[in-house]
Design an enzyme around this catalytic site. Structure first.
Site, PDB file in Angstrom:
ATOM      1  N   LYS A  77      24.575 -12.527  -8.952  1.00 38.39           N
ATOM      2  CA  LYS A  77      23.278 -12.201  -8.375  1.00 38.39           C
ATOM      3  C   LYS A  77      22.781 -10.824  -8.822  1.00 38.39           C
ATOM      4  O   LYS A  77      21.580 -10.562  -8.824  1.00 38.39           O
ATOM      5  CB  LYS A  77      23.369 -12.243  -6.840  1.00 38.39           C
ATOM      6  CG  LYS A  77      23.573 -13.645  -6.274  1.00 38.39           C
ATOM      7  CD  LYS A  77      22.340 -14.517  -6.457  1.00 38.39           C
ATOM      8  CE  LYS A  77      22.363 -15.760  -5.592  1.00 38.39           C
ATOM      9  NZ  LYS A  77      23.390 -16.739  -5.974  1.00 38.39           N
TER      10      LYS A  77
ATOM     11  N   ASP B   1      17.899 -20.772  -5.088  1.00 38.09           N
ATOM     12  CA  ASP B   1      18.403 -20.474  -3.753  1.00 38.09           C
ATOM     13  C   ASP B   1      17.960 -19.089  -3.303  1.00 38.09           C
ATOM     14  O   ASP B   1      17.583 -18.248  -4.111  1.00 38.09           O
ATOM     15  CB  ASP B   1      19.933 -20.560  -3.732  1.00 38.09           C
ATOM     16  CG  ASP B   1      20.593 -19.665  -4.785  1.00 38.09           C
ATOM     17  OD1 ASP B   1      20.002 -19.489  -5.860  1.00 38.09           O
ATOM     18  OD2 ASP B   1      21.699 -19.153  -4.537  1.00 38.09           O
ATOM     19  N   ASP B   2      18.018 -18.873  -2.012  1.00 41.07           N
ATOM     20  CA  ASP B   2      17.752 -17.570  -1.404  1.00 41.07           C
ATOM     21  C   ASP B   2      16.397 -16.999  -1.811  1.00 41.07           C
ATOM     22  O   ASP B   2      16.269 -15.827  -2.172  1.00 41.07           O
ATOM     23  CB  ASP B   2      18.876 -16.583  -1.748  1.00 41.07           C
ATOM     24  CG  ASP B   2      20.229 -17.041  -1.234  1.00 41.07           C
ATOM     25  OD1 ASP B   2      20.256 -17.895  -0.322  1.00 41.07           O
ATOM     26  OD2 ASP B   2      21.258 -16.561  -1.746  1.00 41.07           O
TER      27      ASP B   2
ATOM     28  N   TYR C 253      19.658 -25.744   0.383  1.00 37.84           N
ATOM     29  CA  TYR C 253      20.941 -26.117  -0.205  1.00 37.84           C
ATOM     30  C   TYR C 253      22.042 -26.303   0.826  1.00 37.84           C
ATOM     31  O   TYR C 253      23.157 -26.677   0.471  1.00 37.84           O
ATOM     32  CB  TYR C 253      21.391 -25.037  -1.200  1.00 37.84           C
ATOM     33  CG  TYR C 253      21.477 -23.641  -0.637  1.00 37.84           C
ATOM     34  CD1 TYR C 253      22.582 -23.232   0.111  1.00 37.84           C
ATOM     35  CD2 TYR C 253      20.463 -22.717  -0.848  1.00 37.84           C
ATOM     36  CE1 TYR C 253      22.657 -21.950   0.638  1.00 37.84           C
ATOM     37  CE2 TYR C 253      20.539 -21.429  -0.333  1.00 37.84           C
ATOM     38  CZ  TYR C 253      21.630 -21.051   0.405  1.00 37.84           C
ATOM     39  OH  TYR C 253      21.709 -19.785   0.922  1.00 37.84           O
TER      40      TYR C 253
ATOM     41  N   TRP D  78      28.701 -26.898  -3.979  1.00 41.33           N
ATOM     42  CA  TRP D  78      28.859 -25.446  -4.104  1.00 41.33           C
ATOM     43  C   TRP D  78      29.606 -25.035  -2.847  1.00 41.33           C
ATOM     44  O   TRP D  78      29.033 -24.943  -1.767  1.00 41.33           O
ATOM     45  CB  TRP D  78      27.491 -24.772  -4.192  1.00 41.33           C
ATOM     46  CG  TRP D  78      27.464 -23.275  -4.121  1.00 41.33           C
ATOM     47  CD1 TRP D  78      28.213 -22.466  -3.328  1.00 41.33           C
ATOM     48  CD2 TRP D  78      26.613 -22.400  -4.871  1.00 41.33           C
ATOM     49  NE1 TRP D  78      27.888 -21.141  -3.531  1.00 41.33           N
ATOM     50  CE2 TRP D  78      26.912 -21.076  -4.478  1.00 41.33           C
ATOM     51  CE3 TRP D  78      25.625 -22.594  -5.843  1.00 41.33           C
ATOM     52  CZ2 TRP D  78      26.253 -19.967  -5.005  1.00 41.33           C
ATOM     53  CZ3 TRP D  78      24.980 -21.490  -6.364  1.00 41.33           C
ATOM     54  CH2 TRP D  78      25.282 -20.190  -5.963  1.00 41.33           C
TER      55      TRP D  78
ATOM     56  N   ASN E 176      31.242 -22.486  -0.569  1.00 41.56           N
ATOM     57  CA  ASN E 176      31.252 -21.037  -0.332  1.00 41.56           C
ATOM     58  C   ASN E 176      32.570 -20.584   0.282  1.00 41.56           C
ATOM     59  O   ASN E 176      32.633 -19.954   1.343  1.00 41.56           O
ATOM     60  CB  ASN E 176      30.068 -20.634   0.541  1.00 41.56           C
ATOM     61  CG  ASN E 176      28.826 -20.339  -0.280  1.00 41.56           C
ATOM     62  OD1 ASN E 176      28.912 -19.709  -1.330  1.00 41.56           O
ATOM     63  ND2 ASN E 176      27.675 -20.802   0.177  1.00 41.56           N
TER      64      ASN E 176
ATOM     65  N   ASP F  34      31.048 -12.115   0.490  1.00 45.91           N
ATOM     66  CA  ASP F  34      29.893 -11.219   0.335  1.00 45.91           C
ATOM     67  C   ASP F  34      28.962 -11.238   1.533  1.00 45.91           C
ATOM     68  O   ASP F  34      27.832 -10.770   1.455  1.00 45.91           O
ATOM     69  CB  ASP F  34      29.120 -11.579  -0.944  1.00 45.91           C
ATOM     70  CG  ASP F  34      28.456 -12.954  -0.880  1.00 45.91           C
ATOM     71  OD1 ASP F  34      28.738 -13.729   0.070  1.00 45.91           O
ATOM     72  OD2 ASP F  34      27.665 -13.278  -1.785  1.00 45.91           O
TER      73      ASP F  34
ATOM     74  N   ASN G 208      32.617 -20.781  -4.966  1.00 47.98           N
ATOM     75  CA  ASN G 208      32.029 -19.449  -5.101  1.00 47.98           C
ATOM     76  C   ASN G 208      33.120 -18.459  -4.714  1.00 47.98           C
ATOM     77  O   ASN G 208      33.495 -18.373  -3.542  1.00 47.98           O
ATOM     78  CB  ASN G 208      30.814 -19.311  -4.184  1.00 47.98           C
ATOM     79  CG  ASN G 208      29.993 -18.065  -4.480  1.00 47.98           C
ATOM     80  OD1 ASN G 208      30.161 -17.417  -5.506  1.00 47.98           O
ATOM     81  ND2 ASN G 208      29.090 -17.733  -3.571  1.00 47.98           N
TER      82      ASN G 208
END
Length: 648
Positions: free
Chosen positions: A214, A290-291, A346, A399, A401, A406, A436
């Site tokens: 990111k 995303d985000d 997502y 995906w 997590n 983080d 991730n």
């Protein structure tokens, strides 16, 4: 005089047979089932076993995968075994022979025939067969180049044994996409981290790494701008390293914060960025959406084209852009793999206007990622995945997590619990799993080993056994270092969610020991209490010693470096627990020195609780957590468990 007869002797007497007496030194070593991770799809033992000896003959079939041949040679060299080459198998083997190549090559077909084995014909599949006749034969037969490489990784594990058992392994992955996405916030991995991670992915038969940090400005905030030449060179090094490990390097870009979906110039900017990476050998790309805020447009043109901003309009706009990117990828590169995308929604599988628009308009070739029932889901079931398949109109790529650290709830934590609570059978509803990982690359391997093993063979996956295998791999098979790592892992077992309840508990093994000590001190007699204090002292010694063992050299040095503050705090907590044990022993003996031990323990516990994380290493800085809620509570409670006499 009475002679004890074993069950076999009794059986022989019963059926009228005589058992020959064979001296132990003359008995052939029996074949025993090896522990292979990920668990193979099928493994069957044959008769006998054999040692490779000091030298083997390597038969690399025409067209054998070069990376596989190199891996076989290096694995043999690590065991001190000399390698010579030959073009074919002789009729009689005077030395052990290893045959490597594709299942359609003549040397491999001949070797499989000698072994009485057939080739696994699934994508990335392989057959590994050994024959314990003559001097011994090993055949590594791949359905494709990746299958050959996976066979070599299994062979590398077999070489840990002094003797190879006669066996046939037919193996292939359950899920086509398996690996990691470097998709966390905070300090990205270094190039050296990534190179080590790619080698690790190859070792656990993973096949995908997505470059998506990111905090890479040229992949998110400044995505329209070309990469500096030096950065492209570094990325090229990673692409080459991934290829050597049979890992697909996927380049991801995150244009969502500023993209204008209706502007041909932005489509062209995406294609230019992909062209630059394609020049490095990248054949798979990813667009992350995303985000981002999807209820407002970034340009007036989008409102003119798609109408008022909103979830359904966003789904339509995203689908149009992604479809154009997919079409361009195929036009530019005949070897292009399908585009991957992560949607703005997502994190669940609930029906919505956004998902409906995406489902109805998105090119069916495009792979959609999904994080499960939440951003950090406590569990994922087959019905959950089926709901996602329905919501997005295709099998999704998970995906996961975990073990990413983080977000605020992970402050001060390494996430080192086993990969668990994903239901066997998910391979039928997912196109794969990408983990991730944490900002700390080497500690991430603990959980990612489990992710790779589950994605390879979800039905035979054993979380605890795989967790132990990850510790052994990090410890270079050193037994003492493996035990120290498992002690450390237990102190980092808690796995948070975005809510208040974790999905894995903290320090379950240590908690069981401490709970047993509490119970015995409460209800046991004097002998039992003394034994409980001794048990506590031994546990404290193990905790206090583990950091030095982990740093002694057997464990991967990257793991020790990236875990440094946690190891520092663990050593202090271990000493605090040693003092607590000494205090309890003194209190049991009626010795007023107990009070001094308890006071010293409290001081060390306060120091341990104040150890900070490495500043800037993770998104949220804080103090290190070590078995919190378990170890700290016991140290605080210890003075109350046995009344210490007052100081004279």
């Amino acid at each position: 005089m009475t002679t004890h007869r074993g069950p076999l002797a009794l059986l022989a007497l019963f059926v009228g047979l005589a058992l020959p007496v064979v001296p132990a030194a003359a008995r052939p070593a029996p074949a025993t089932l090896p522990a292979i991770f990920p668990a193979p799809a099928a493994i069957a033992l044959g008769n006998g076993s054999f040692a490779l000896g000091e030298a083997v003959v390597l038969v690399a079939a025409p067209g054998a995968d070069a990376a596989t041949v190199a891996l076989v040679r290096s694995a043999l060299a690590e065991r001190g075994i000399a390698v010579s080459a030959a073009a074919r198998l002789p009729a009689t083997l005077d030395r052990a022979h290893v045959v490597v190549g594709g299942g359609d090559s003549a040397p491999v077909r001949a070797a499989l025939a000698r072994a009485g084995a057939t080739l696994d014909d699934q994508p990335e599949g392989y057959t590994l067969a050994t024959v314990a006749r003559d001097a011994g034969l090993v055949v590594l037969a791949g359905r494709d180049a990746a299958g050959q490489f996976h066979a070599a990784q299994t062979f590398r594990q077999l070489l840990r044994r002094d003797a190879l058992p006669a066996l046939v392994i037919r193996d292939h992955p359950a899920m086509p996409i398996r690996g990691t996405i470097e998709g966390f916030y905070g300090a990205p991995w270094t190039t050296q981290d990534r190179l080590r991670h790619l080698a690790f992915l190859g070792s656990v038969k993973a096949n995908t790494y997505v470059y998506s940090p990111k905090d890479d400005p040229f992949a998110r905030d400044r995505w329209r701008e070309p990469y500096p030449a030096a950065t492209l060179t570094e990325l090229g090094t990673l692409v080459d390293a991934a290829r050597a490990q049979h890992v697909d390097f996927v380049y991801a870009i995150s244009p969502g914060p500023s993209v204008c979906f209706s502007d041909p110039a932005d489509l062209a900017a995406l294609e230019r960025k992909f062209d630059a990476l394609r020049g490095l050998g990248v054949h798979r790309f990813y667009v992350a959406l995303d985000d981002i805020e999807y209820k407002k447009w970034n340009c007036a043109g989008d409102e003119a084209r798609f109408g008022a901003a909103g979830a359904a309009a966003a789904g339509t706009a995203q689908a149009q852009l992604l479809n154009a990117v997919q079409t361009g990828l195929v036009r530019r590169d005949p070897d292009a793999r399908p585009l991957i995308m992560v949607p703005t929604e997502y994190y669940d599988a609930k029906e919505s206007p956004y998902k409906a628009a995406l489902r109805e308009r998105l090119d069916p070739r495009i792979v959609v990622q999904w994080t499960g029932t939440d951003v950090v889901p406590p569990a994922i079931s087959i019905p959950d995945a089926k709901a996602a398949t329905k919501a997005f109109g295709r099998k999704t790529l998970l995906w996961d997590n975990y073990p990413v650290n983080d977000y605020a709830q992970t402050t001060g934590r390494l996430l080192l619990a086993p990969y668990a609570r994903r239901e066997a059978g998910l391979a039928g509803e997912l196109s794969g799993i990408l983990s991730n990982p944490m900002n700390q690359e080497a500690p991430s391997r603990v959980a990612v080993t489990g992710v790779a093993a589950f994605a390879w063979n979800d039905r035979d996956y054993d979380a605890e056994r795989t967790w132990h295998a990850a510790a052994r791999a990090l410890a270079g098979d050193d037994a003492r270092a493996t035990a120290a790592l498992l002690t450390f892992f237990d102190t980092q077992h808690l796995a948070p969610t975005f809510g208040s309840q974790p999905w894995q508990e903290q320090a379950p093994r240590l908690k069981a020991v401490l709970d047993g000590v509490r119970a015995t001190l409460a209800d046991g007699d004097a002998t039992a209490r003394a034994e409980a204090v001794a048990t506590l002292a031994a546990e404290a010694d193990a905790i206090a010693a583990a950091p030095d063992v982990i740093r002694a050299g057997a464990v991967d040095p990257g793991f020790a470096a990236q875990s440094a503050p946690w190891l520092d705090a663990m050593a202090r907590w271990g000493r605090a627990l040693q003092l607590s044990a000494a205090g309890l022993g003194a209190a049991e003996a009626g010795n007023p020195a107990a009070n001094g031990y308890f006071a010293a323990s409290r001081r060390l516990a306060a120091e341990a609780a104040a150890v900070p994380t490495i500043k800037g290493a993770t998104r949220f800085d804080g103090t290190v957590k070590i078995a919190d809620g378990v170890l700290d509570r016991f140290v605080a409670d210890a003075p109350t468990l046995i009344a210490a006499p007052p100081a004279r």
